[in-house]
Design an enzyme around this catalytic site. Structure first.
Site, PDB file in Angstrom:
ATOM      1  N   ARG A 111      41.828  29.748  34.822  1.00 53.57           N
ATOM      2  CA  ARG A 111      40.423  29.768  35.254  1.00 53.57           C
ATOM      3  C   ARG A 111      39.630  28.932  34.257  1.00 53.57           C
ATOM      4  NH1 ARG A 111      38.945  35.951  36.817  1.00 53.57           N
ATOM      5  NH2 ARG A 111      36.941  34.993  37.257  1.00 53.57           N
ATOM      6  N   PRO A 112      39.335  27.671  34.621  1.00 51.01           N
ATOM      7  CA  PRO A 112      38.716  26.752  33.657  1.00 51.01           C
ATOM      8  C   PRO A 112      37.240  27.053  33.415  1.00 51.01           C
ATOM      9  CG  PRO A 112      38.945  25.676  35.793  1.00 51.01           C
ATOM     10  CD  PRO A 112      39.523  27.058  35.949  1.00 51.01           C
ATOM     11  N   ILE A 113      36.710  26.545  32.272  1.00 50.10           N
ATOM     12  CA  ILE A 113      35.265  26.655  32.021  1.00 50.10           C
ATOM     13  C   ILE A 113      34.665  25.277  31.714  1.00 50.10           C
ATOM     14  CG2 ILE A 113      35.300  29.083  31.267  1.00 50.10           C
ATOM     15  CD1 ILE A 113      34.941  27.975  28.354  1.00 50.10           C
ATOM     16  N   ASP A 114      35.339  24.239  32.245  1.00 48.03           N
ATOM     17  CA  ASP A 114      34.873  22.878  31.948  1.00 48.03           C
ATOM     18  C   ASP A 114      33.441  22.617  32.413  1.00 48.03           C
ATOM     19  OD1 ASP A 114      36.454  23.096  34.501  1.00 48.03           O
ATOM     20  OD2 ASP A 114      35.527  21.158  34.828  1.00 48.03           O
ATOM     21  N   GLN A 115      33.028  23.248  33.505  1.00 45.44           N
ATOM     22  CA  GLN A 115      31.672  23.002  34.008  1.00 45.44           C
ATOM     23  C   GLN A 115      30.613  23.667  33.119  1.00 45.44           C
ATOM     24  OE1 GLN A 115      31.063  20.798  36.652  1.00 45.44           O
ATOM     25  NE2 GLN A 115      33.218  20.499  36.161  1.00 45.44           N
ATOM     26  N   ASP A 134      35.940  37.477  46.862  1.00 42.82           N
ATOM     27  CA  ASP A 134      36.188  38.812  46.302  1.00 42.82           C
ATOM     28  C   ASP A 134      36.386  39.873  47.390  1.00 42.82           C
ATOM     29  OD1 ASP A 134      35.992  37.688  43.834  1.00 42.82           O
ATOM     30  OD2 ASP A 134      33.932  38.301  43.460  1.00 42.82           O
ATOM     31  N   LYS A 163      28.340  44.814  39.922  1.00 42.79           N
ATOM     32  CA  LYS A 163      29.140  44.500  38.726  1.00 42.79           C
ATOM     33  C   LYS A 163      28.841  43.093  38.210  1.00 42.79           C
ATOM     34  CE  LYS A 163      33.837  42.901  37.860  1.00 42.79           C
ATOM     35  NZ  LYS A 163      33.862  41.523  38.335  1.00 42.79           N
ATOM     36  N   ASN A 164      28.897  42.106  39.094  1.00 48.56           N
ATOM     37  CA  ASN A 164      28.792  40.731  38.600  1.00 48.56           C
ATOM     38  C   ASN A 164      27.369  40.353  38.194  1.00 48.56           C
ATOM     39  OD1 ASN A 164      31.517  40.414  38.676  1.00 48.56           O
ATOM     40  ND2 ASN A 164      31.559  39.327  40.650  1.00 48.56           N
ATOM     41  N   ARG A 204      36.399  38.782  31.534  1.00 49.06           N
ATOM     42  CA  ARG A 204      36.023  37.443  31.948  1.00 49.06           C
ATOM     43  C   ARG A 204      34.567  37.113  31.573  1.00 49.06           C
ATOM     44  NH1 ARG A 204      38.146  32.766  32.776  1.00 49.06           N
ATOM     45  NH2 ARG A 204      36.788  31.423  33.958  1.00 49.06           N
ATOM     46  N   ARG A 250      37.735  48.714  36.503  1.00 50.73           N
ATOM     47  CA  ARG A 250      36.882  47.706  35.868  1.00 50.73           C
ATOM     48  C   ARG A 250      35.655  47.436  36.719  1.00 50.73           C
ATOM     49  NH1 ARG A 250      40.470  42.938  33.414  1.00 50.73           N
ATOM     50  NH2 ARG A 250      38.360  42.199  33.066  1.00 50.73           N
ATOM     51  N   CYS A 301      40.485  38.918  35.418  1.00 49.48           N
ATOM     52  CA  CYS A 301      41.517  38.888  36.445  1.00 49.48           C
ATOM     53  C   CYS A 301      42.210  37.539  36.465  1.00 49.48           C
ATOM     54  CB  CYS A 301      40.911  39.165  37.820  1.00 49.48           C
ATOM     55  SG  CYS A 301      40.495  40.893  38.049  1.00 49.48           S
TER      56      CYS A 301
HETATM   57  N1  EPU Z   1      35.767  26.285  38.258  1.00 49.09           N
HETATM   58  C1  EPU Z   1      36.047  25.097  37.643  1.00 49.09           C
HETATM   59  N2  EPU Z   1      35.445  24.846  36.428  1.00 49.09           N
HETATM   60  C2  EPU Z   1      34.609  25.729  35.839  1.00 49.09           C
HETATM   61  C3  EPU Z   1      34.328  26.945  36.487  1.00 49.09           C
HETATM   62  C4  EPU Z   1      34.931  27.202  37.705  1.00 49.09           C
HETATM   63  O1  EPU Z   1      36.805  24.271  38.142  1.00 49.09           O
HETATM   64  O2  EPU Z   1      34.104  25.431  34.751  1.00 49.09           O
HETATM   65  C5  EPU Z   1      36.392  26.571  39.566  1.00 49.09           C
HETATM   66  C6  EPU Z   1      37.313  27.776  39.507  1.00 49.09           C
HETATM   67  O3  EPU Z   1      38.614  27.419  39.092  1.00 49.09           O
HETATM   68  C7  EPU Z   1      37.255  28.283  40.933  1.00 49.09           C
HETATM   69  C8  EPU Z   1      35.824  27.946  41.364  1.00 49.09           C
HETATM   70  O4  EPU Z   1      35.362  26.943  40.481  1.00 49.09           O
HETATM   71  O5  EPU Z   1      38.150  27.576  41.715  1.00 49.09           O
HETATM   72  C9  EPU Z   1      34.842  29.107  41.351  1.00 49.09           C
HETATM   73  O6  EPU Z   1      34.815  29.715  40.072  1.00 49.09           O
HETATM   74  P1  EPU Z   1      33.520  30.443  39.514  1.00 49.09           P
HETATM   75  O7  EPU Z   1      33.157  29.815  38.223  1.00 49.09           O
HETATM   76  O8  EPU Z   1      32.494  30.507  40.581  1.00 49.09           O
HETATM   77  O9  EPU Z   1      34.096  31.891  39.210  1.00 49.09           O
HETATM   78  P2  EPU Z   1      33.777  32.819  37.973  1.00 49.09           P
HETATM   79  O10 EPU Z   1      32.372  32.641  37.540  1.00 49.09           O
HETATM   80  O11 EPU Z   1      34.863  32.706  36.969  1.00 49.09           O
HETATM   81  C10 EPU Z   1      32.850  34.764  39.442  1.00 49.09           C
HETATM   82  C11 EPU Z   1      33.170  36.216  39.631  1.00 49.09           C
HETATM   83  C12 EPU Z   1      34.489  36.356  40.372  1.00 49.09           C
HETATM   84  C13 EPU Z   1      34.412  35.606  41.696  1.00 49.09           C
HETATM   85  C14 EPU Z   1      33.963  34.160  41.484  1.00 49.09           C
HETATM   86  C15 EPU Z   1      33.718  33.416  42.783  1.00 49.09           C
HETATM   87  C16 EPU Z   1      32.156  37.205  37.681  1.00 49.09           C
HETATM   88  C17 EPU Z   1      32.336  37.877  36.375  1.00 49.09           C
HETATM   89  N3  EPU Z   1      33.272  36.837  38.322  1.00 49.09           N
HETATM   90  O12 EPU Z   1      33.926  34.240  38.667  1.00 49.09           O
HETATM   91  O13 EPU Z   1      34.601  37.742  40.629  1.00 49.09           O
HETATM   92  O14 EPU Z   1      35.668  35.603  42.318  1.00 49.09           O
HETATM   93  O15 EPU Z   1      32.750  34.126  40.713  1.00 49.09           O
HETATM   94  O16 EPU Z   1      32.755  34.055  43.544  1.00 49.09           O
HETATM   95  O17 EPU Z   1      31.042  37.051  38.154  1.00 49.09           O
HETATM   96  C18 EPU Z   1      35.677  39.765  40.989  1.00 49.09           C
HETATM   97  O18 EPU Z   1      34.568  40.319  40.919  1.00 49.09           O
HETATM   98  O19 EPU Z   1      36.718  40.334  41.388  1.00 49.09           O
HETATM   99  C19 EPU Z   1      35.798  38.372  40.581  1.00 49.09           C
HETATM  100  C20 EPU Z   1      36.948  37.812  40.274  1.00 49.09           C
END
Ligand code: EPU
Length: 434
Positions: free
Chosen positions: A123-127, A308, A22-23, A93, A400, A117
């Site tokens: 869930r921030p996207i600052d990075q 996950d 999925k991811n 997401r 999903r 989710c």
């Molecule tokens: N984070 C920040 N700033 C950012 C991005 C992330 O502080 O700009 C923090 C988040 O708050 C969190 C950590 O970094 O504490 C990790 O977040 P990450 O960005 O790695 O997560 P994501 O890309 O939003 C993906 C998967 C999630 C999975 C996470 C961690 C997808 C679509 N989603 O989310 O999958 O939990 O990586 O491995 O790829 C799932 O499949 O059920 C799911 C939630």
């Protein structure tokens, strides 16, 4: 609306085929936006997140042809606008990958803030944004929209150090950097198998990306990507979920179409609990007949134990002898599902990022409500292990990310069915409060 009804207490026996990841799918489908011409993507899972993303692309002008159930031809050459459908975007997401892809292709992107989710915290996207800015973009987040532009008309290479090893930021910056002039060097990146898959997809289409799977990724900008064929990797978390299911319910499952190396972080923990795992080249035989032992688990970015899989392993640990401690190391909180397991007789105490699980003799069937994708999967496992009947609502979350979950489980002996129920709004007994 649909709910699952599970009569628990039956061991699982037989074979289960794992679908595409999925991811990886939800990143590679938007990545097709960068490709000039059609790309054929194989091993695409049939899940609602994928359907939603394909619909977003189609609305933007992409041509999507279904070749067979798991193979699609995607051609985004006809997309003319760097703007995505807002309503659909907020439901998923991974729509955030369109920011990187559109910025890379058009030098601009207007995209709604992503949904997906909700684990109880923002869930921030600052990075992601930090990376785009370093490459010369101006990014504004207002009124639920992310508006990214490039005063120079295109992005340029940059050195970017991520504060957290974010999966999303790593992929998004990689997408944006594919056509950026010069070299983009991204440090402290995430190393999940789907990150390597996205890099492999882009490279197969003509990109120049090195280091995916290590701490540093280097992207040398190229002029153009052209079409080709690419097969997605199998889903590590889907495979892990079936491993947890057989660990909890007992029995023996041959799990086919997996990359055993990707499973090491999960296999090790299950073996510690007394589960037997025999690895083949692309399959694993997982069985459990004896009692389950307690363990401690800390979730970490890959190659650590995946967040996950946290709800699924916590569910199995409810039935292990002794006290287990889970520490969530990725998300601030991801324990919303615990209240549902308590209804089944589990003994779990949550303290911040830690959950302390005292093993119990048995779980008892109960009416439950899935609150996110993996929480929903955990509730299915709980239902399979429990005595009596478990009914799970909110299964849209589960669908999903899990292809044919009910059919796959029925094939290996589970007593689970999916039944349609009227929408609560339409139920005669529904009482509206407030
Ligand atoms: N984070 C920040 N700033 C950012 C991005 C992330 O502080 O700009 C923090 C988040 O708050 C969190 C950590 O970094 O504490 C990790 O977040 P990450 O960005 O790695 O997560 P994501 O890309 O939003 C993906 C998967 C999630 C999975 C996470 C961690 C997808 C679509 N989603 O989310 O999958 O939990 O990586 O491995 O790829 C799932 O499949 O059920 C799911 C939630």
């Amino acid at each position: 609306m649909t709910k699952y009804i599970i009569k628990g207490g039956r061991p699982l026996q037989g074979e289960v085929e794992i679908s595409g990841a999925k991811n990886a799918a939800v990143a590679i489908i938007p990545a097709a936006m960068l490709v000039d011409g059609a790309c054929r993507i194989e091993n695409i899972p049939q899940i609602s997140d994928v359907t939603m993303l394909l619909n977003i692309l189609k609305r933007m002008g992409a041509k999507v042809k279904t070749v067979d159930r798991h193979t699609m031809d995607i051609d985004c050459s006809g997309v003319r606008r760097a703007r995505a459908d807002f309503d659909m975007m907020t439901r998923i997401r991974a729509s955030y990958y369109l920011i990187g892809a559109l910025l890379g292709r058009f030098g601009q992107a207007v995209v709604a803030m992503p949904g997906g989710c909700n684990f109880g915290s923002v869930r921030p996207i600052d990075q992601h944004v930090k990376g785009f800015i370093a490459m010369g973009a101006e990014v504004e987040v207002k009124n639920g929209l992310v508006v990214a532009t490039t005063p120079e008309g295109h992005l340029h290479g940059a050195d970017i150090y991520l504060d957290v090893a974010s999966v999303g930021a790593t992929i998004n910056i990689m997408l944006a950097a594919t056509f950026a002039s010069g070299i983009t060097r991204i440090e402290n990146v995430a190393r999940e198998p789907h990150i390597v898959d996205v890099a492999n997809f882009l490279n197969a289409m003509g990109a120049d990306i090195r280091g995916a799977g290590t701490n540093v990724i280097k992207v040398r900008g190229v002029e153009r990507l052209s079409g080709g064929t690419y097969a997605l990797i199998p889903d590590q978390i889907e495979a892990g979920t079936y491993m947890a299911a057989v660990a909890g319910a007992g029995g023996s499952l041959l799990i086919k179409n997996v990359i055993p190396k990707h499973m090491d972080c999960i296999t090790g923990k299950l073996e510690e609990m007394g589960v037997r795992v025999e690895e083949g080249e692309d399959q694993m035989l997982v069985s459990r007949s004896g009692p389950l032992r307690r363990i401690n688990v800390k979730t970490l970015p890959y190659p650590g134990f995946p967040t996950d899989m946290q709800p699924q392993i916590a569910t199995v640990l409810c039935l292990a002898h002794g006290t287990s401690v889970i520490t969530e190391g990725v998300w601030d909180t991801r324990y919303k599902y615990v209240n549902e397991l308590l209804k089944m007789g589990a003994n779990i105490t949550v303290d911040g990022r830690r959950a302390i699980i005292e093993g119990v003799e048995r779980l008892t069937g109960a009416p439950l409500k899935a609150c996110d994708l993996r929480a929903g999967a955990a509730m299915v496992i709980a239902g399979l292990c429990a005595q009596g009947v478990t009914e799970i609502e909110g299964v849209d979350y589960i669908e999903r990310g899990y292809e044919d979950l009910v059919e796959k489980l029925r094939k290996v002996g589970a007593d689970i069915e999916s039944v349609d129920i009227p929408d609560p709004e339409e139920r005669p007994e529904a009482v509206k409060i407030g």
